[in-house]
Design a protein around this motif. Structure first.
Motif, PDB file in Angstrom:
ATOM      1  N   ILE A   1       0.835  -1.207   0.000  1.00 16.55           N
ATOM      2  CA  ILE A   1       0.000   0.000   0.000  1.00 16.55           C
ATOM      3  C   ILE A   1       0.874   1.263   0.000  1.00 16.55           C
ATOM      4  O   ILE A   1       0.505   2.282  -0.594  1.00 16.55           O
ATOM      5  N   ALA A   2       2.057   1.169   0.613  1.00 21.24           N
ATOM      6  CA  ALA A   2       2.984   2.306   0.562  1.00 21.24           C
ATOM      7  C   ALA A   2       3.427   2.521  -0.892  1.00 21.24           C
ATOM      8  O   ALA A   2       3.429   3.650  -1.398  1.00 21.24           O
ATOM      9  N   VAL A   3       3.754   1.431  -1.579  1.00 19.32           N
ATOM     10  CA  VAL A   3       4.147   1.517  -2.991  1.00 19.32           C
ATOM     11  C   VAL A   3       3.005   2.124  -3.810  1.00 19.32           C
ATOM     12  O   VAL A   3       3.206   3.031  -4.624  1.00 19.32           O
ATOM     13  N   ARG A   4       1.807   1.637  -3.558  1.00 18.68           N
ATOM     14  CA  ARG A   4       0.617   2.103  -4.286  1.00 18.68           C
ATOM     15  C   ARG A   4       0.443   3.624  -4.146  1.00 18.68           C
ATOM     16  O   ARG A   4       0.176   4.334  -5.124  1.00 18.68           O
ATOM     17  N   ILE A   5       0.606   4.123  -2.929  1.00 18.63           N
ATOM     18  CA  ILE A   5       0.408   5.555  -2.671  1.00 18.63           C
ATOM     19  C   ILE A   5       1.546   6.373  -3.315  1.00 18.63           C
ATOM     20  O   ILE A   5       1.307   7.411  -3.931  1.00 18.63           O
ATOM     21  N   ILE A   6       2.775   5.856  -3.196  1.00 20.36           N
ATOM     22  CA  ILE A   6       3.924   6.566  -3.788  1.00 20.36           C
ATOM     23  C   ILE A   6       3.723   6.732  -5.300  1.00 20.36           C
ATOM     24  O   ILE A   6       3.981   7.796  -5.868  1.00 20.36           O
ATOM     25  N   ARG A   7       3.216   5.683  -5.950  1.00 22.49           N
ATOM     26  CA  ARG A   7       3.023   5.762  -7.409  1.00 22.49           C
ATOM     27  C   ARG A   7       2.108   6.921  -7.785  1.00 22.49           C
ATOM     28  O   ARG A   7       2.391   7.674  -8.717  1.00 22.49           O
ATOM     29  N   THR A   8       1.005   7.048  -7.067  1.00 20.27           N
ATOM     30  CA  THR A   8       0.084   8.153  -7.380  1.00 20.27           C
ATOM     31  C   THR A   8       0.736   9.499  -7.081  1.00 20.27           C
ATOM     32  O   THR A   8       0.604  10.447  -7.855  1.00 20.27           O
ATOM     33  N   CYS A   9       1.455   9.586  -5.982  1.00 20.03           N
ATOM     34  CA  CYS A   9       2.120  10.843  -5.629  1.00 20.03           C
ATOM     35  C   CYS A   9       3.088  11.259  -6.734  1.00 20.03           C
ATOM     36  O   CYS A   9       3.174  12.434  -7.087  1.00 20.03           O
ATOM     37  N   LYS A  10       3.807  10.296  -7.292  1.00 16.94           N
ATOM     38  CA  LYS A  10       4.753  10.613  -8.371  1.00 16.94           C
ATOM     39  C   LYS A  10       4.008  11.236  -9.555  1.00 16.94           C
ATOM     40  O   LYS A  10       4.458  12.209 -10.146  1.00 16.94           O
ATOM     41  N   VAL A  11       2.866  10.650  -9.897  1.00 17.41           N
ATOM     42  CA  VAL A  11       2.083  11.170 -11.020  1.00 17.41           C
ATOM     43  C   VAL A  11       1.593  12.590 -10.722  1.00 17.41           C
ATOM     44  O   VAL A  11       1.562  13.441 -11.598  1.00 17.41           O
ATOM     45  N   LEU A  12       1.241  12.834  -9.456  1.00 21.77           N
ATOM     46  CA  LEU A  12       0.727  14.155  -9.085  1.00 21.77           C
ATOM     47  C   LEU A  12       1.837  15.166  -8.817  1.00 21.77           C
ATOM     48  O   LEU A  12       1.564  16.317  -8.485  1.00 21.77           O
ATOM     49  N   GLY A  13       3.101  14.720  -8.893  1.00 25.77           N
ATOM     50  CA  GLY A  13       4.218  15.623  -8.613  1.00 25.77           C
ATOM     51  C   GLY A  13       4.367  15.941  -7.135  1.00 25.77           C
ATOM     52  O   GLY A  13       4.819  17.025  -6.758  1.00 25.77           O
ATOM     53  N   ILE A  14       3.980  14.987  -6.297  1.00 22.93           N
ATOM     54  CA  ILE A  14       4.085  15.183  -4.841  1.00 22.93           C
ATOM     55  C   ILE A  14       5.265  14.360  -4.325  1.00 22.93           C
ATOM     56  O   ILE A  14       5.457  13.215  -4.734  1.00 22.93           O
ATOM     57  N   GLU A  15       6.052  14.930  -3.425  1.00 27.05           N
ATOM     58  CA  GLU A  15       7.181  14.187  -2.842  1.00 27.05           C
ATOM     59  C   GLU A  15       6.688  13.257  -1.729  1.00 27.05           C
ATOM     60  O   GLU A  15       5.684  13.545  -1.082  1.00 27.05           O
ATOM     61  N   THR A  16       7.423  12.182  -1.506  1.00 28.29           N
ATOM     62  CA  THR A  16       6.984  11.217  -0.487  1.00 28.29           C
ATOM     63  C   THR A  16       8.083  10.918   0.536  1.00 28.29           C
ATOM     64  O   THR A  16       9.267  10.947   0.221  1.00 28.29           O
ATOM     65  N   ILE A  17       7.618  10.607   1.732  1.00 29.93           N
ATOM     66  CA  ILE A  17       8.530  10.182   2.804  1.00 29.93           C
ATOM     67  C   ILE A  17       8.077   8.794   3.256  1.00 29.93           C
ATOM     68  O   ILE A  17       6.908   8.597   3.583  1.00 29.93           O
ATOM     69  N   ALA A  18       9.013   7.841   3.268  1.00 38.26           N
ATOM     70  CA  ALA A  18       8.693   6.512   3.813  1.00 38.26           C
ATOM     71  C   ALA A  18       9.263   6.430   5.216  1.00 38.26           C
ATOM     72  O   ALA A  18      10.348   6.936   5.491  1.00 38.26           O
TER      73      ALA A  18
END
Ligand code: ADP
Ligand code: ADP
Ligand code: MG
Length: 506
Positions: A11-28
């Motif tokens: 689910i972390a991978v799933r959320i990161i993928r969408t964030c990348k498309v939206l141009g949002i940075e992610t923190i794990a």
């Protein structure tokens, strides 16, 4: 914009993928045992927050907030499981000036208590399963309620979740001890021993409605999901549309789901679960105030990225579509691939993934949380991935799933792939005639051999043979190392046979 994901795995991978498309940075955030998992590498920033124990890591609210502040996150996405339905966490996130990507703490709290949720549903005129209105206080009055609704009944924990804390009681003699057992179990699992009674619905279907709600009171239903293939009251295979839902029933389910969401001023993505009997009577079961494991099937038929919508809603955007815009197309099925042994009561299986080859092709989606070389440990849920396919109709989706499952190779641990293949080939499933007792009614582990890469008499391709051989040699070696040989004659025979098979590949 920067989002911290308070979760792990697929689910972390799933959320990161969408964030990348939206141009949002992610923190794990991750535990030491997860350091090699894909979600850690995929995020823009990653911070180790402890060894392994969930209480010290993915459930550690203070630590997660500290990381969010230190790395300047704007928002936190809780995923599912862990802190996703914890109202205290939702509040803490907000109190620290961060955005919680989910509903309000108040809605989480109300819906987290199954008794309160039942009351809310009842108030807005949605049918609930006949049962007790308050927690069971004394056995005598509980027995009277049970007699009135008639056996079999189900004892459920008010704070329950994940299929835990439920007991079916078929006859009055077993009632008292079942109540005691259920109370103890509920206290241990949820720290809350309140239990109540529900009529046990026979030939039940689990059908749920995915909703999206914005901060302006707009609530829409994206569609229903049939989740009746379950083991231990937990879903393994889900599909949409449901093979038993008629246009008329769909309309009623949507209307009920929207009413319940509105009753708690719900915002963000949520799911209202119903139990539907053989006569298509439906009853509210509970609401999951978070993103659900099986959300991709809805995405496949609607074309809507639910995680993207969750983020937009949390940022205060109005829903950009209305109920009339939702035009689902075709059919989608999800198989949850677990590191569990379907030959042996779905017992979790741990170990290193020695080989992994994922299926691909048109309308095939794999949401995986691990890759080759990773270890499946006892610390967390044994779900490896979700395999989702789309077809223009149900049979095409089933046949596509069959192809995808047979391309899927995972070695090193036992998986539910052979089980899922068995389901796709089962006549009752193919005809859409199944309820939550499907596994109990039809499943025979002996029928799995045909669908198991190692035990079936098929040919192994040269590329996977070495990995199988490696896994077999390892398990044989492990057995040999054990001082006492506990393996039965039959097991020894199989091992010898597997070794012989390996010889043929050299
Ligand atoms: P769903 O209806 O989405 O399947 P479940 O209640 O089965 O919801 O839980 C979703 C997933 O989250 C499950 O796969 C389960 O393993 C995981 N999960 C649930 N509760 C917890 C928890 N307290 N800690 C970790 N994982 C959890
Ligand atoms: P959880 O919070 O553990 O998900 P649910 O109330 O959603 O609990 O129930 C989980 C599963 O248990 C359902 O999907 C269904 O298979 C079964 N179940 C729950 N309540 C009933 C009922 N009253 N009759 C028959 N089956 C039920
Ligand atoms: Mg449920």
């Amino acid at each position: 914009m920067r989002i911290l994901i308070a979760n792990r795995g697929e689910i972390a991978v799933r959320i990161i993928r969408t964030c990348k498309v939206l141009g949002i940075e992610t923190i794990a955030i991750y535990s030491k045992v997860d350091k090699d998992k894909p979600f850690v590498a995929m995020a823009d920033y990653a911070e180790c927050i402890g060894e392994a124990n969930p209480a010290e890591t993915y459930l550690n609210m203070e630590k997660i907030i500290d990381v969010a502040k230190k790395l300047k996150a704007d928002a936190i996405h809780p995923g599912y499981g862990f802190l996703s339905e914890n109202d205290e966490f939702a509040k803490l996130v907000q109190d620290n000036g961060l955005i919680f990507i989910g509903p309000s703490a108040d809605a989480i709290k109300k819906m987290g208590d199954k008794l309160e949720a039942r009351e809310i549903a009842k108030k807005v005129g949605v049918p609930i399963v006949p049962g007790s209105e308050s927690p069971i206080s004394d056995i005598q009055s509980a027995i009277e309620i049970a007699r009135k609704i008639g056996f079999p009944i189900l004892i459920k924990a008010a704070a329950g979740g994940g299929g835990k804390g439920m007991r079916i009681v078929h006859k009055e003699e077993d009632f008292e001890s079942a109540i005691r057992g259920a109370k103890n179990e509920a206290k241990f699992a949820f720290g809350d021993d309140r239990v109540y009674i529900e009529k046990y619905v026979e030939e039940p279907h689990h059908i749920e409605v995915q909703i999206l709600a914005d901060k302006f009171g707009n609530v829409i239903a994206l569609g229903e999901r049939e989740c009746s293939i379950q083991r231990r009251h937990q879903k393994v295979i889900e599909e949409t549309p449901s093979p038993i839902v008629t246009a008329e029933l769909r309309e009623k389910l949507f209307e009920s789901a929207i009413k319940i969401a509105k009753a708690v001023n719900y915002e963000n993505a949520g799911t209202i679960e119903f139990i539907v009997d053989k006569n298509r009577n439906f009853y509210f079961l509970e609401m999951n105030t978070r993103l659900q494991v099986e959300h991709p099937v809805t995405e496949m038929v609607t074309g809507i990225d639910i995680v993207a919508e969750q983020i937009k809603i949390a940022l205060g955007n109005k829903l950009s579509f209305s109920q009339e815009d939702i035009k689902p197309r075709g059919h989608a099925i999800e198989c949850r691939i677990y590191a569990e042994d379907p030959f042996n009561n779905f017992l979790p299986s741990t170990g290193k993934i020695t080989l992994m080859k994922e299926p691909t092709g048109p309308w095939v989606r794999v949401d995986a949380g691990i890759e080759e070389g990773n270890e499946i440990t006892i610390h967390y849920d044994p779900m490896i991935s979700k395999l989702v396919v789309w077809g223009k109709d149900r049979i095409e989706a089933i046949d596509r799933m069959k192809t995808a499952l047979s391309e899927y190779k995972i070695f090193g641990v036992k998986t539910t792939i052979p089980f899922c293949l068995w389901v796709m080939n089962n006549e009752h499933f193919r005809q859409g005639k199944y309820d939550t007792h499907f596994i109990q009614n039809y499943f025979k582990p002996s029928e799995l051999n045909e669908f198991d890469e190692i035990s079936k008499d098929g040919k192994l391709t040269p590329e996977i043979a070495p990995a199988i051989a490696f896994a077999i040699l390892n398990s044989v070696k492990k057995k040999q190392n054990q001082q006492v040989d506990k393996s039965s004659n039959a097991e020894r025979k199989i091992n010898r046979w597997k070794m012989k098979r390996y010889e043929n590949f050299r």
